[in-house]
Write an enzyme that holds these catalytic residues in place. Structure first.
Site, mmCIF file in Angstrom:
data_model
loop_
_atom_site.group_PDB
_atom_site.id
_atom_site.type_symbol
_atom_site.label_atom_id
_atom_site.label_comp_id
_atom_site.label_asym_id
_atom_site.label_seq_id
_atom_site.Cartn_x
_atom_site.Cartn_y
_atom_site.Cartn_z
ATOM 1 N N HIS A 132 -42.830 56.206 42.043
ATOM 2 C CA HIS A 132 -42.826 54.742 41.917
ATOM 3 C C HIS A 132 -41.396 54.204 41.996
ATOM 4 O O HIS A 132 -41.109 53.270 42.762
ATOM 5 C CB HIS A 132 -43.461 54.346 40.580
ATOM 6 C CG HIS A 132 -43.540 52.871 40.356
ATOM 7 N ND1 HIS A 132 -44.703 52.152 40.530
ATOM 8 C CD2 HIS A 132 -42.603 51.960 39.966
ATOM 9 C CE1 HIS A 132 -44.480 50.875 40.273
ATOM 10 N NE2 HIS A 132 -43.214 50.739 39.920
ATOM 11 N N GLU A 133 -40.502 54.808 41.229
ATOM 12 C CA GLU A 133 -39.124 54.306 41.197
ATOM 13 C C GLU A 133 -38.397 54.557 42.514
ATOM 14 O O GLU A 133 -37.601 53.722 42.959
ATOM 15 C CB GLU A 133 -38.358 54.943 40.027
ATOM 16 C CG GLU A 133 -38.967 54.676 38.660
ATOM 17 C CD GLU A 133 -39.264 53.214 38.406
ATOM 18 O OE1 GLU A 133 -38.428 52.350 38.770
ATOM 19 O OE2 GLU A 133 -40.332 52.912 37.852
#
Length: 667
Positions: A132-133
């Site tokens: 996600h990051e």
């Protein structure tokens, strides 16, 4: 670092110029930290920064970052825009993670992992959040929204890309199936009158903070997934690549992405998507076969059974279970007739729609006769849609129970998580011994296969399923001998020898159901935990223990700082919603309200109310509503309305279904 010099007792450090970025993506990290070099992706050095002494637990997350970076460079067709990548583990961090360019911060439990003893959920969660990051390095950092009303564009897309990247690099975690749970969280909020559009005008900091919710992440990502499968994955990827290349190092509005997706596909997504992003809520689609035509009708789904005149441009993937034919169409009005390509239509081919489907009793029986032809995702959606149809009185209780019986022999953990939630709701509404025995019998076929004993040869998937089935059986079956088996394992500490983290948690969970097992033992083991991973396991159990002393003991630990303030609101939420101890917990929370709010980050305090949607106790619910109205939580006006509305809908559903539960002979 470019250079470092010392003069007159002062050190001067010069850094390489950073990429052009928004100011909120700059981070300075200071502390007694240690750096572990992991390796290099195709273009970037990757390191993990952490408290001293944990270097040996950095390999899994660090190597995942390398694999995922390589995947994203290929998917986006753009080189990683930073010059290095540090993953930074922070012990006391209210957020899960934050996408600072080149210095991504995480909760410790996401980066520091004992792989040999980790659960599948702990490993997959690490991969998901890292993905996600890193997705943000392009979608959010390289290209950033113009204003906070577009935050969904960052977070929803990253939430979708975390699954795409994780599935490509770690297919054993089967994270597409996990997206079912994310969509269900979106449904829970978006089925309320107090919901909001995914994108709306943001005028204050408080409104900006409220954007970081399940509508931005879970609804946004699963709506994007619905359209990705509708226009085709290659077309979707092409539109995303064009968007990133066109707007790199610039700020955008959501329409910029819609226009690029429209150019890459045969559908006018710039006209279709706004009905999903610019208005709140979602539809329920009713299905009928009329002669040789397929009649589809839409209306807004609201959890209290009401509706309004909202309309959507609904992308529908159909497969006909009798003829094996498939079709795609758009439902754009209240009701339309389409050419039918069979007599048993399943109106959610693949299971990715962000709407519910309501079948007539006859069609539901026909689909049930073809049950084995549905894949796991489709089976999940059929049960979830039928459960939601029952909540608004659109199908009968008898029809629902006939469908539920088909799931007794399923082997997917997410399906069993859904089944467990359904039974839990029924029992909260009607805590009857015969219903409990029925739930126990429902579990027995799976329990006979899985067993309750520790099995070192179990796969992670089988071990997760064992945890859900055993937990459900233990909670409702009244099988004292079964539960005592796990109490003995806990009291003897034998479970601590097992490598399977899922079984470790199973012992903690079932032992904690026994009122004689002291909360103090759990709290002591939490304090004495040698790793963030083990600490997290005990922390996650503290709110759910049946020991009557649990509320006072745990809340005192929060006030004294034994439990970190960043974790406090989540634990308080669980304490309030606990079936046995919830009322006692709420009394203590009220008495210490101001002091509890002081120990937690202000923007997380609204999480205290997260447990309200699982409460079916009318007196408790009314008291919580009155208290919160007089003692409002900061930056939580919208969230408070949503939680209270859901609580009221629970009471309405309880009144709707309780007679059916009472009249049913559970055998």
């Amino acid at each position: 670092m470019l250079s470092q010099s010392n003069k007159d007792g002062r050190a001067t450090t010069k850094f390489v110029d950073s990429m052009r970025m928004s100011t909120y993506l700059v981070a300075f990290i200071v502390g007694p930290l240690e750096i572990t070099e992991i390796g290099k992706s195709r273009s970037t050095n990757v390191r993990v920064v952490h408290r001293p002494g944990f270097s040996h637990q950095t390999k899994f997350a660090g190597e995942a970052a390398i694999k995922i970076l390589d995947f994203f460079e290929n998917y986006y067709d753009i080189k990683y825009p930073g010059s290095k990548l540090d993953l930074i583990a922070i012990p006391d961090f209210a957020m899960g993670a934050m996408e600072n360019v080149g210095a991504v911060t995480f909760r410790e439990t996401l980066l520091l992992i004992d792989v040999e003893k980790a659960t599948r959920a702990e490993l997959s969660r690490s991969v998901e959040v890292v993905a996600h990051e890193l997705a943000h390095m392009w979608f959010g950092d390289l290209v950033t929204m113009k204003w906070w009303d577009g935050i969904w564009l960052n977070e929803a897309f990253a939430s979708l890309m975390e699954v795409i990247a994780s599935e490509a690099t770690y297919p054993e975690f089967k994270l597409w199936n996990e997206l079912n749970l994310a969509r269900s969280q979106g449904f829970n909020v978006d089925s309320l009158k107090s919901s909001r559009p995914v994108e709306f005008e943001v005028a204050t900091p408080e409104e900006a903070e409220e954007m970081f919710d399940v509508l931005t992440y879970q609804k946004g990502s699963t709506v994007l997934r619905m359209f990705e499968t509708f226009i085709g994955e290659d077309n979707f990827k092409s539109g995303v690549r064009n968007y990133l290349k066109k707007y790199q190092f610039k700020n955008t509005h959501s329409t910029d992405l819609w226009n690029e997706l429209t150019e890459a596909s045969e559908y006018e997504l710039n006209k279709i998507l706004p009905t999903w992003i610019k208005q709140e809520g979602y539809p329920i689609v009713s299905v009928e076969i009329q002669d040789s035509s397929l009649k589809l009708s839409q209306r807004k789904f609201l959890i209290d059974g009401s509706t309004d005149d909202s309309l959507w441009h609904i992308p529908i993937n159909i497969k006909y279970l009798d003829t094996k034919r498939e079709s795609k169409l758009l439902l754009e009005s209240v009701s339309e007739n389409f050419e039918s390509k069979g007599s048993v239509p399943y109106i959610n081919n693949g299971g990715w729609a962000f709407f519910h489907t309501a079948y007539s009793s006859e069609l539901l029986q026909e689909i049930s006769s073809h049950f084995k032809e549905l894949d796991i995702n489709e089976k999940y959606r059929l049960l979830e849609d039928s459960w939601m149809s029952l909540r608004i009185d659109q199908i009968s209780f008898d029809d629902f129970m006939e469908l539920l019986a088909l799931y007794k022999h399923e082997k997917d953990k997410n399906i069993w998580a859904l089944v467990s939630g359904i039974f839990s709701t029924m029992y909260k509404i009607f805590p009857d011994k015969n219903l409990g025995l029925f739930i126990g019998k429902f579990c027995e076929p799976s329990l006979d296969v899985l067993g309750k004993e520790y099995n070192e040869n179990s796969s992670q998937e089988e071990s997760q399923l064992r945890s859900i089935v055993c937990g459900l059986y233990a909670k409702y079956s009244s099988d004292k001998e079964f539960n005592n088996y796990f109490v003995d394992l806990f009291e003897s500490n034998k479970y601590e020898e097992y490598d399977d983290g899922n079984y470790y948690n199973l012992v903690l969970s079932i032992a904690g159901m026994d009122q004689s097992v002291s909360v103090t033992k759990y709290l002591d083991k939490f304090i004495e935990a040698e790793t963030p991973q083990i600490e997290g396991r005990y922390r996650s159990m503290l709110w759910g223990l049946s020991d009557p002393k649990t509320p006072k003991t745990v809340l005192n630990a929060i006030l004294e700082g034994t439990i970190r303030g960043a974790d406090a609101p989540y634990i308080i939420s669980g304490l309030i919603s606990h079936t046995e101890n919830g009322e006692a917990a709420w009394m203590i929370v009220k008495e210490n309200w101001d002091d509890l709010l002081k120990v937690m980050p202000e923007w997380t305090s609204s999480r205290i109310l997260d447990g309200l949607p699982s409460i079916y106790n009318e007196l408790l619910g009314n008291d919580i509503e009155k208290f919160v109205e007089l003692n409002p939580l900061p930056s939580a006006e919208k969230v408070t309305k949503q939680k209270i509305e859901r609580l009221k809908a629970n009471i309405k559903f309880k009144n709707l279904i309780i007679n059916s539960l009472k009249m049913t002979r559970f055998e």
